[in-house]
Structure formats: structure tokens, C-alpha cells
Design a protein around this motif. Structure first.
Motif, PDB file in Angstrom:
ATOM      1  N   GLY A  72       6.617  -3.597 -14.564  1.00 13.72           N
ATOM      2  CA  GLY A  72       6.334  -2.539 -13.598  1.00 13.72           C
ATOM      3  C   GLY A  72       6.019  -3.060 -12.218  1.00 13.72           C
ATOM      4  O   GLY A  72       6.129  -2.332 -11.245  1.00 13.72           O
ATOM      5  N   LEU A  73       5.580  -4.316 -12.121  1.00 15.30           N
ATOM      6  CA  LEU A  73       5.291  -4.900 -10.821  1.00 15.30           C
ATOM      7  C   LEU A  73       6.566  -5.514 -10.260  1.00 15.30           C
ATOM      8  O   LEU A  73       7.396  -6.039 -10.996  1.00 15.30           O
ATOM      9  N   SER A  74       6.738  -5.420  -8.944  1.00 15.91           N
ATOM     10  CA  SER A  74       7.931  -5.958  -8.304  1.00 15.91           C
ATOM     11  C   SER A  74       7.607  -6.352  -6.878  1.00 15.91           C
ATOM     12  O   SER A  74       6.555  -5.979  -6.335  1.00 15.91           O
ATOM     13  N   VAL A  75       8.507  -7.103  -6.273  1.00 20.04           N
ATOM     14  CA  VAL A  75       8.344  -7.448  -4.861  1.00 20.04           C
ATOM     15  C   VAL A  75       8.288  -6.171  -4.036  1.00 20.04           C
ATOM     16  O   VAL A  75       7.466  -6.034  -3.118  1.00 20.04           O
ATOM     17  N   GLU A  76       9.152  -5.230  -4.357  1.00 18.98           N
ATOM     18  CA  GLU A  76       9.203  -3.965  -3.621  1.00 18.98           C
ATOM     19  C   GLU A  76       7.858  -3.245  -3.663  1.00 18.98           C
ATOM     20  O   GLU A  76       7.358  -2.748  -2.644  1.00 18.98           O
ATOM     21  N   ALA A  77       7.246  -3.183  -4.862  1.00 19.66           N
ATOM     22  CA  ALA A  77       5.957  -2.494  -5.001  1.00 19.66           C
ATOM     23  C   ALA A  77       4.860  -3.215  -4.224  1.00 19.66           C
ATOM     24  O   ALA A  77       3.989  -2.578  -3.607  1.00 19.66           O
ATOM     25  N   ILE A  78       4.894  -4.538  -4.244  1.00 17.64           N
ATOM     26  CA  ILE A  78       3.889  -5.320  -3.520  1.00 17.64           C
ATOM     27  C   ILE A  78       4.022  -5.106  -2.013  1.00 17.64           C
ATOM     28  O   ILE A  78       3.029  -4.896  -1.309  1.00 17.64           O
ATOM     29  N   VAL A  79       5.253  -5.147  -1.523  1.00 13.43           N
ATOM     30  CA  VAL A  79       5.484  -4.949  -0.086  1.00 13.43           C
ATOM     31  C   VAL A  79       5.074  -3.529   0.330  1.00 13.43           C
ATOM     32  O   VAL A  79       4.435  -3.342   1.372  1.00 13.43           O
ATOM     33  N   ALA A  80       5.421  -2.537  -0.478  1.00 15.63           N
ATOM     34  CA  ALA A  80       5.076  -1.154  -0.156  1.00 15.63           C
ATOM     35  C   ALA A  80       3.561  -0.977  -0.088  1.00 15.63           C
ATOM     36  O   ALA A  80       3.040  -0.307   0.813  1.00 15.63           O
ATOM     37  N   ALA A  81       2.829  -1.581  -1.037  1.00 14.59           N
ATOM     38  CA  ALA A  81       1.367  -1.482  -1.035  1.00 14.59           C
ATOM     39  C   ALA A  81       0.773  -2.177   0.189  1.00 14.59           C
ATOM     40  O   ALA A  81      -0.180  -1.678   0.808  1.00 14.59           O
ATOM     41  N   ALA A  82       1.339  -3.326   0.550  1.00 15.79           N
ATOM     42  CA  ALA A  82       0.856  -4.066   1.720  1.00 15.79           C
ATOM     43  C   ALA A  82       1.064  -3.255   3.000  1.00 15.79           C
ATOM     44  O   ALA A  82       0.189  -3.226   3.879  1.00 15.79           O
ATOM     45  N   ILE A  83       2.208  -2.599   3.106  1.00 18.78           N
ATOM     46  CA  ILE A  83       2.485  -1.775   4.284  1.00 18.78           C
ATOM     47  C   ILE A  83       1.506  -0.607   4.353  1.00 18.78           C
ATOM     48  O   ILE A  83       1.004  -0.251   5.432  1.00 18.78           O
ATOM     49  N   GLU A  84       1.196  -0.004   3.213  1.00 21.79           N
ATOM     50  CA  GLU A  84       0.237   1.102   3.182  1.00 21.79           C
ATOM     51  C   GLU A  84      -1.134   0.653   3.677  1.00 21.79           C
ATOM     52  O   GLU A  84      -1.800   1.365   4.434  1.00 21.79           O
ATOM     53  N   ILE A  85      -1.559  -0.538   3.268  1.00 25.87           N
ATOM     54  CA  ILE A  85      -2.846  -1.069   3.715  1.00 25.87           C
ATOM     55  C   ILE A  85      -2.839  -1.323   5.216  1.00 25.87           C
ATOM     56  O   ILE A  85      -3.770  -0.949   5.939  1.00 25.87           O
ATOM     57  N   ALA A  86      -1.775  -1.971   5.705  1.00 28.42           N
ATOM     58  CA  ALA A  86      -1.685  -2.275   7.134  1.00 28.42           C
ATOM     59  C   ALA A  86      -1.622  -1.007   7.968  1.00 28.42           C
ATOM     60  O   ALA A  86      -2.227  -0.928   9.044  1.00 28.42           O
ATOM     61  N   ASP A  87      -0.894  -0.001   7.489  1.00 34.33           N
ATOM     62  CA  ASP A  87      -0.812   1.275   8.215  1.00 34.33           C
ATOM     63  C   ASP A  87      -2.183   1.936   8.327  1.00 34.33           C
ATOM     64  O   ASP A  87      -2.547   2.482   9.374  1.00 34.33           O
ATOM     65  N   ALA A  88      -2.939   1.895   7.237  1.00 34.17           N
ATOM     66  CA  ALA A  88      -4.221   2.610   7.185  1.00 34.17           C
ATOM     67  C   ALA A  88      -5.371   1.832   7.812  1.00 34.17           C
ATOM     68  O   ALA A  88      -6.254   2.409   8.454  1.00 34.17           O
ATOM     69  N   GLU A  89      -5.367   0.503   7.640  1.00 36.29           N
ATOM     70  CA  GLU A  89      -6.535  -0.278   8.026  1.00 36.29           C
ATOM     71  C   GLU A  89      -6.243  -1.435   8.973  1.00 36.29           C
ATOM     72  O   GLU A  89      -7.170  -2.116   9.416  1.00 36.29           O
ATOM     73  N   GLY A  90      -4.989  -1.694   9.272  1.00 36.33           N
ATOM     74  CA  GLY A  90      -4.652  -2.787  10.159  1.00 36.33           C
ATOM     75  C   GLY A  90      -4.457  -4.097   9.412  1.00 36.33           C
ATOM     76  O   GLY A  90      -4.781  -4.223   8.225  1.00 36.33           O
ATOM     77  N   MET A  91      -3.927  -5.080  10.123  1.00 35.91           N
ATOM     78  CA  MET A  91      -3.612  -6.370   9.516  1.00 35.91           C
ATOM     79  C   MET A  91      -4.862  -7.120   9.060  1.00 35.91           C
ATOM     80  O   MET A  91      -4.794  -7.945   8.145  1.00 35.91           O
ATOM     81  N   ALA A  92      -6.003  -6.841   9.689  1.00 36.87           N
ATOM     82  CA  ALA A  92      -7.233  -7.542   9.312  1.00 36.87           C
ATOM     83  C   ALA A  92      -7.634  -7.244   7.867  1.00 36.87           C
ATOM     84  O   ALA A  92      -8.306  -8.060   7.224  1.00 36.87           O
ATOM     85  N   ALA A  93      -7.216  -6.091   7.374  1.00 37.28           N
ATOM     86  CA  ALA A  93      -7.583  -5.696   6.011  1.00 37.28           C
ATOM     87  C   ALA A  93      -6.608  -6.218   4.972  1.00 37.28           C
ATOM     88  O   ALA A  93      -6.824  -6.054   3.763  1.00 37.28           O
TER      89      ALA A  93
END
Length: 264
Positions: free
Chosen positions: A34-55
Motif C-alpha cells: 500500500g505504500l509507494s513513492v507516489e503516496a510518500i510524495v503526495a503526503a510530503a506535498i500536503e505537509i509543505a502546503d499546510a505548514e511550510g518546508m520547515a515542517a
């Protein structure tokens, strides 16, 4: 905070950007399915969008996916490679087709608007320096789109490339001011209006001769029209600066087209 892309393992990053591993789920023994590169990248983008790169960290991405950070390393070697993937994947959101019935200028304006919206939707893109390109499909997609739209001017590609750079820099520079205006209010807890109100009073009190010391600046203040629109002042000014700079650039392109066509 400036982040330089392309700092991880070059081969692994390029394989992840271009190879079949992107988005492909792991199979066989090892990590949970169930885990994939795509899922990891999507989650990382969600974090950066919401909290910035520092998070952003491998741990924060893992927590968002309900996994440990160690589980992610099977798919992405580290944060540096993850930034490459995030940046390139997000650039790939830029639409590739623009209305051409009104000529190259209408298309260029629509493209510039799309770039503005993309960066304002993902303001962390502005923290990733273009000094080290990731050389992924998303980045090439943006280059191809910009070049193909502006190549319809009929100017040589050797000149179009500089127009592309100028347009991209106008967008990036202007939208950064708009994005930081929003970020400032969120991180400081003080609205732009309250900040200016407090300091304007102090400026008038402490520097009463300000207009005579800086007469051109004072004249600008007198001639400027600052209508209350409900939009933050700095963000509105950034948008107006973007539109004015873009108009002047495209006027210059128009003049270059006329000059290249020779005397009439």
C-alpha cells in the motif's frame, strides 16, 4: 529558508524522477503493501502546503502515512531526494494548453496567470532555489510549455529563452511577496493592517520631516490611490506589480516582433 534541490544521490534521484519506480507499489516480502513513492510524495506535498518546508521531515511524512520514518527509506533514500520529487511533481501541475485564438499574447497572459496560481497554491516552491534544477519531467514540462507558447511570437528560440526567463522571474518575484504577506499574518498573529497602523503613527511622531527628506516617496504616497478592497495591501500590490511588469515585458516582445519584421 532556501532549499537547494539536486543534493541527494544523483542516480537514485534521477531514477525516481524518470524510472518506473515512481508511483509503483512495492510487492513481495518487506514493507507493508500500500505504500509507494507516489503516496510518500503526495503526503510530503500536503505537509509543505499546510505548514511550510520547515515542517517537512521523513518522520513527519511517515506519521502522516501511519508509518515509521524507517519504512519510507525503502522507497525514498532521504529528505533531499524527496524534495526533488515534490518539486518536480508539483511543477507538473502546470496546464500545458492555453487559448490561442487571441494570439500569442493572450496565451502568454494565461500561462503567467497559471504560474502565479501554482506558486500561490504551493508557496513552498518559492523556497526551492532554481540554482540546482532537478532535471525531472515536471521541470522539463514547464520549460516546454513556456517555450512553445512564446515561440509562437515568431522570434528565434535563442531570444525566446530570455523572454521565458524574464516572464518566470516576474511571476516568481511578485508572487513571493503575495505568499509572504499571507505567511506573515499567520506566523506573527498580527494582520498587515494592524502592523502598518501602529508603525505609521510612530513614523509620523518620530520623523516629522520625513516628506521633506524623501520628497519623491512622499509624492508617491500623495498620488497613490489605496482603496479598501478587503485584500491585504501587500498582496494586492504584488498582484498589480506582476500585471504591470508582465504588460511591459510583453510590450517589449511586441516591439521586438515589429523590429524583426523589418521596415514597412
Amino acid at each position: 529558508m532556501v532549499v537547494f534541490a539536486g543534493q541527494g544521490d544523483a542516480r537514485r534521484s534521477m531514477e525516481l524522477l524518470w524510472g518506473p519506480r515512481v508511483g509503483a507499489p512495492r510487492t513481495g516480502p518487506g514493507p507493508k503493501p500500500g505504500l509507494s513513492v507516489e503516496a510518500i510524495v503526495a503526503a510530503a506535498i500536503e505537509i509543505a502546503d499546510a505548514e511550510g518546508m520547515a515542517a517537512l521531515s521523513m518522520r513527519s511524512v511517515g506519521e502522516r502515512l501511519g508509518r515509521t520514518a524507517m519504512a519510507l527509506y525503502t522507497y525514498v533514500p532521504g529528505k533531499t531526494e524527496l524534495v526533488d520529487l515534490m518539486y518536480d511533481r508539483t511543477l507538473g501541475e502546470l496546464p500545458s494548453a492555453y487559448p490561442d485564438s487571441g494570439g500569442w499574447r493572450v496565451s502568454a497572459l494565461a500561462l503567467a496567470d497559471a504560474l502565479w496560481d501554482l506558486h500561490l497554491r504551493h508557496p513552498w516552491l518559492l523556497q526551492v532555489s532554481p540554482a540546482r534544477p532537478v532535471l525531472g519531467p515536471g521541470e522539463f514540462h514547464v520549460q516546454e510549455t513556456l517555450l512553445s507558447v512564446l515561440a509562437t511570437t515568431g522570434l528565434p528560440l535563442t531570444r525566446v529563452r530570455w523572454v521565458v526567463s524574464a516572464l518566470f522571474n516576474i511571476v516568481r518575484g511578485s508572487v513571493q511577496a503575495a505568499a509572504e504577506s499571507r505567511q506573515a499574518a499567520t506566523e506573527t498573529g498580527q494582520s498587515e493592517e494592524d502592523w502598518w497602523s501602529a508603525r505609521s503613527v510612530l513614523l509620523g511622531e518620530l520623523v516629522p520631516d520625513l516628506p521633506s527628506r524623501f520628497p519623491t516617496v512622499a509624492r508617491l504616497g500623495e498620488e497613490g490611490t489605496f482603496e479598501a478592497t478587503g485584500e491585504a495591501y501587500l498582496e494586492r500590490e504584488a498582484r498589480l506589480s506582476f500585471e504591470a511588469g508582465l504588460e511591459l515585458l510583453l510590450d517589449g516582445v511586441d516591439a521586438a516582433i515589429v523590429k524583426a519584421s523589418g521596415p514597412r
